[in-house]
Design an enzyme around this catalytic site. Sequence first.
Site, PDB file in Angstrom:
ATOM      1  N   GLY A  88      -2.884  36.356 -55.240  1.00 35.12           N
ATOM      2  CA  GLY A  88      -2.206  37.464 -54.545  1.00 35.12           C
ATOM      3  C   GLY A  88      -3.135  38.462 -53.883  1.00 35.12           C
ATOM      4  N   ALA A  91      -1.694  40.096 -50.532  1.00 32.67           N
ATOM      5  CA  ALA A  91      -0.620  41.074 -50.769  1.00 32.67           C
ATOM      6  C   ALA A  91      -1.191  42.358 -51.364  1.00 32.67           C
ATOM      7  CB  ALA A  91       0.429  40.488 -51.706  1.00 32.67           C
ATOM      8  N   ASP A 133       4.810  38.146 -53.787  1.00 35.07           N
ATOM      9  CA  ASP A 133       3.451  38.689 -53.949  1.00 35.07           C
ATOM     10  C   ASP A 133       3.411  40.182 -53.601  1.00 35.07           C
ATOM     11  OD1 ASP A 133       2.968  36.009 -54.351  1.00 35.07           O
ATOM     12  OD2 ASP A 133       1.172  35.930 -53.117  1.00 35.07           O
TER      13      ASP A 133
HETATM   14  C1  MEV Z   1       2.382  32.334 -53.183  1.00 39.40           C
HETATM   15  O1  MEV Z   1       1.760  33.215 -54.114  1.00 39.40           O
HETATM   16  C2  MEV Z   1       3.737  31.955 -53.691  1.00 39.40           C
HETATM   17  C3  MEV Z   1       4.492  30.987 -52.794  1.00 39.40           C
HETATM   18  O2  MEV Z   1       5.745  30.719 -53.465  1.00 39.40           O
HETATM   19  C4  MEV Z   1       4.754  31.553 -51.418  1.00 39.40           C
HETATM   20  C5  MEV Z   1       5.748  32.719 -51.415  1.00 39.40           C
HETATM   21  O3  MEV Z   1       6.537  32.856 -52.338  1.00 39.40           O
HETATM   22  O4  MEV Z   1       5.720  33.474 -50.418  1.00 39.40           O
HETATM   23  C6  MEV Z   1       3.758  29.659 -52.632  1.00 39.40           C
END
Ligand code: MEV
Length: 300
Positions: A88, A91, A133
């Site tokens: 993350g 984010a 995130d």
């Molecule tokens: C990314 O940390 C998580 C995913 O599910 C993408 C998202 O939820 O935006 C792969």
Amino acid sequence: MRAASAPGKVILFGEHFVVHGSPAIVASIDLRATAIVELMESGDVRLSDGSRGNPAVRAAEHILSRLGASTGLIIEIRSKIPQSVGLGSSAAVAASSSAATLHLLAGRLDHSMILEASYEGEKTVHYMPSGIDTSIATFGGAGLYTRSDGYRRLDIELEEILVVNTGRQRRTGDLVLRVKEFSEKKPEIFKQLLDEAARITMEGLDHLRSKDLEKLGRLMNRNQELLRTVGVSSPEIEEAVALCLEAGAYGAKLTGAGGGGCVIAVADPDKLDKIAPVVSRKFEVFRVKLGVDGVRIEQP
Ligand code: MEV
């Protein structure tokens, strides 16, 4: 000048399926990104290395437009979150940059505005983020996330987890697209996987609440099978998962987008002491604390 920080995250259950409407469980971790934002009388918004078009810049631009402000900004990022490995980082960078910009210009933190700006920032990384995130980076803690209802913070009785970094960096957008292609080619199978992912998440919540690590581990192993089926595991992930299980973890799975990146493993705390050195012969391993603060103002 203003500084703000935001945490990274691990997804315990439900990544990828969350993009398609299923619930997921997410927890903030004690690795943070800090953004230091400085006003410039003229010019545009850019990072201190001159770059533009990244999550921090896009998020700060969104705050400026929400405030009707037009000013130049220089943003310096200092982050302890490894990049592009599912923890993350983008984010957290977007949330800290939004929070520092908002506080600098308006003297306050408004979590819903920060969330909205961070989401705009996250879109520079992949085109259909679920919002999980940016929610955890903004609000912190740990809880349940769905696209329809957003983030619901919950008391979760799990303080620590093992994170194994396979070292392979990858792009979240590519992996999200891979799953989208799977869902279009095999809609019926995908629907079954989506339903099972939702059941796993909700059962996982019960085991997290009762702190039943053994059952939690078994569910993580099943979640990893679903992720493998939709094509987001990798040889490094499989090796890291196998090492954790051989060393005595109850369960292990990729976390975040997969395709490389990080694996998480659960075991009793004294067992984690034994697993970590075994796995660290091959991969970088660290223990993270779960459920920390979301965005907050820091001393620059
Ligand atoms: C990314 O940390 C998580 C995913 O599910 C993408 C998202 O939820 O935006 C792969």
